[in-house]
Motif scaffolding. Structure first.
Motif, short mmCIF file in Angstrom:
data_model
loop_
_atom_site.label_atom_id
_atom_site.label_comp_id
_atom_site.label_asym_id
_atom_site.label_seq_id
_atom_site.Cartn_x
_atom_site.Cartn_y
_atom_site.Cartn_z
N HIS A 47 0.83 -1.20 0.00
CA HIS A 47 0.00 0.00 0.00
C HIS A 47 0.87 1.26 0.00
N LEU A 48 1.96 1.23 0.73
CA LEU A 48 2.87 2.37 0.77
C LEU A 48 3.55 2.60 -0.58
N ALA A 49 3.96 1.53 -1.25
CA ALA A 49 4.77 1.65 -2.46
C ALA A 49 3.97 1.71 -3.75
N ASP A 50 2.72 1.27 -3.74
CA ASP A 50 1.92 1.16 -4.96
C ASP A 50 1.41 2.54 -5.39
N PRO A 51 1.74 3.00 -6.61
CA PRO A 51 1.25 4.31 -7.08
C PRO A 51 -0.27 4.41 -7.07
N SER A 52 -0.97 3.29 -7.24
CA SER A 52 -2.43 3.35 -7.28
C SER A 52 -3.04 3.65 -5.91
N SER A 53 -2.24 3.59 -4.84
CA SER A 53 -2.74 3.93 -3.51
C SER A 53 -2.94 5.44 -3.35
N TYR A 54 -2.27 6.22 -4.22
CA TYR A 54 -2.29 7.67 -4.10
C TYR A 54 -3.37 8.26 -5.00
N GLU A 74 7.61 6.40 15.90
CA GLU A 74 8.68 7.08 15.16
C GLU A 74 8.47 6.92 13.66
N ALA A 75 8.17 5.71 13.21
CA ALA A 75 7.92 5.49 11.79
C ALA A 75 6.76 6.34 11.29
N SER A 76 5.71 6.43 12.09
CA SER A 76 4.53 7.20 11.69
C SER A 76 4.89 8.65 11.41
N VAL A 77 5.61 9.26 12.34
CA VAL A 77 5.96 10.68 12.21
C VAL A 77 6.99 10.89 11.11
N VAL A 78 8.01 10.05 11.08
CA VAL A 78 9.09 10.23 10.11
C VAL A 78 8.59 9.97 8.69
N LEU A 79 7.75 8.97 8.48
CA LEU A 79 7.19 8.74 7.14
C LEU A 79 6.40 9.95 6.66
N GLY A 117 6.20 14.27 2.88
CA GLY A 117 5.83 15.68 2.79
C GLY A 117 6.94 16.57 2.32
N GLY A 118 8.14 16.02 2.16
CA GLY A 118 9.27 16.80 1.65
C GLY A 118 10.04 17.55 2.71
N GLY A 119 10.02 17.08 3.95
CA GLY A 119 10.74 17.75 5.02
C GLY A 119 12.25 17.69 4.83
N SER A 120 12.94 18.71 5.33
CA SER A 120 14.40 18.72 5.28
C SER A 120 14.96 17.69 6.25
N ASP A 121 16.24 17.39 6.12
CA ASP A 121 16.86 16.42 7.03
C ASP A 121 16.76 16.90 8.47
N ASP A 122 16.95 18.21 8.70
CA ASP A 122 16.85 18.74 10.06
C ASP A 122 15.43 18.59 10.60
N GLN A 123 14.43 18.88 9.77
CA GLN A 123 13.04 18.73 10.20
C GLN A 123 12.72 17.27 10.52
N LEU A 141 11.25 5.47 -1.67
CA LEU A 141 12.23 4.46 -1.30
C LEU A 141 12.75 4.69 0.12
N ARG A 142 12.98 5.95 0.45
CA ARG A 142 13.44 6.28 1.80
C ARG A 142 12.38 5.91 2.84
N ALA A 143 11.12 6.16 2.50
CA ALA A 143 10.03 5.83 3.42
C ALA A 143 9.92 4.32 3.63
N VAL A 144 10.04 3.55 2.55
CA VAL A 144 9.99 2.09 2.66
C VAL A 144 11.12 1.57 3.54
N ALA A 145 12.34 2.09 3.32
CA ALA A 145 13.48 1.65 4.12
C ALA A 145 13.30 2.04 5.59
N GLU A 146 12.77 3.22 5.84
CA GLU A 146 12.55 3.69 7.21
C GLU A 146 11.54 2.80 7.93
N LEU A 147 10.46 2.48 7.25
CA LEU A 147 9.44 1.64 7.86
C LEU A 147 9.98 0.26 8.16
#
Length: 344
Positions: free
Chosen positions: A165-172, A235-240, A245-251, A185-191
């Protein structure tokens, strides 16, 4: 594993020396004294916000898991996934996305993914070979209704579906509301990191090893368990949300620290409620940790110092989001308060 090994392995937020017998909150103000966030000149409507976001998440989860063949496993998945719950994790994901400037629909698939994984963890945690619980969210647990083999399979299926569901374009909702490939890809690895042998599974494994020991576990070991077993999925919930959303590394890192604080806070409050509320009030079996001789914060610190520790965690979580726009940070501020002061 020695106490120092836990500190090195998990970057503990609060080593035992900080929360020992002389513990007192480091902040000079109680968390409740932080001014209420305002939005457009009005106090933030947290209840309305939660109801609206939870409803959106519930609709998306319902659509994501239709009844299909084989019907029984899909029914078991839906029974646990749609059977109530506060939806704190998906709402955290949505709020973090908006905080860094992303649009809420962008975060709905990741929000659903973390709730699917959370539900999987509850199904498996309730099994007789784990915590052996018969009550969850005021209802019989999945294995009680569907049997142990099907409960295991339902949890496995939800775990797999979460990543699809996270990776499938049709979910969006549309092409212009799909995260760019590097973010996805970063979100998948983080989760994956947050729920695997470095995260949720690690916490669960050490929790099992620590149950029924002759001596209580150390505070460092207890924090390791809960930073991984409980806080890692928050942590995964917030970081994903921040990533898509395009947050900076610091954010992203500020929000990661916020999430770790509220994750540990969630467990401290859970431990307190377990010894101060009834099963009817909680919607799950009260006193279960005491009956199974698990180490908890009240057991190691006492109730008063556990409550003080919760206040410190709340203050520290709020410090991490203080640099953000107050109106945009209002949901996360109030979610932290909600976690701290919930009654079940």
């Amino acid at each position: 594993m020695a106490s120092s090994s836990f500190a090195a392995a998990s970057h503990l937020l609060y080593p035992a020396a900080l929360v020992g017998s002389s513990f007192a909150p480091r902040r000079g103000r109680p968390a409740a004294a932080v001014p209420a966030a305002v939005e457009g000149g009005r106090e933030f409507d947290f209840k309305g916000y939660m109801v609206a976001r939870a409803a959106a998440v519930n609709r998306a989860l319902d659509a994501a898991v239709p009844v299909a063949y084989p019907e029984r496993v899909h029914e078991a998945m839906r029974y646990s996934l749609l059977g109530g719950g506060k939806r704190v994790r998906p709402v955290l994901c949505l709020a973090a996305c908006e905080l860094v400037g992303g649009r809420e629909p962008l975060a709905l698939p990741p929000a659903c993914a973390v709730e699917m994984i959370h539900t999987m963890s509850l199904i498996h945690d309730d099994l007789p070979c784990m915590d052996d619980d018969d009550l969850r969210r005021g209802q019989p647990t999945c294995h009680v209704v569907y049997g142990e083999p099907l409960a295991v399979l339902a949890g496995d299926a939800l775990l797999a579906l979460a990543f699809r569901h996270l990776a499938d374009p049709s979910s969006y909702p549309s092409d212009d509301l799909h995260p760019p490939a590097p973010r996805l890809l970063r979100a998948v690895a983080e989760l994956a990191r947050c729920i695997g042998a470095e995260g949720l599974v690690a916490g669960q494994a050490v929790d099992l090893e620590s149950t029924g020991l002759a001596d209580p576990v150390s505070l460092d070991r207890l924090e390791y368990i809960h930073l991984h077993k409980t806080a890692s999925l928050l942590e995964a919930s917030v970081v994903l949300g921040a990533i898509v959303g395009g947050g900076s590394d610091d954010q992203v890192e500020r929000l990661r620290r916020y999430a770790r604080c509220i994750g540990l806070l969630f467990q401290v409050v859970d431990d307190i409620l377990d010894v101060t509320k009834s099963s009817q009030e909680l919607g799950k079996t009260a006193g279960k940790d005491l009956a199974s001789d698990k180490s908890t914060y009240p057991k190691l610190l006492g109730l008063d110092k556990s409550r003080q520790f919760a206040e410190q965690l709340l203050c520290d979580a709020k410090d991490q989001i203080a640099a953000f726009d107050p109106a945009k940070a209002a949901p996360l501020l109030h979610l932290a308060n909600y976690i701290a002061y919930r009654q079940k």
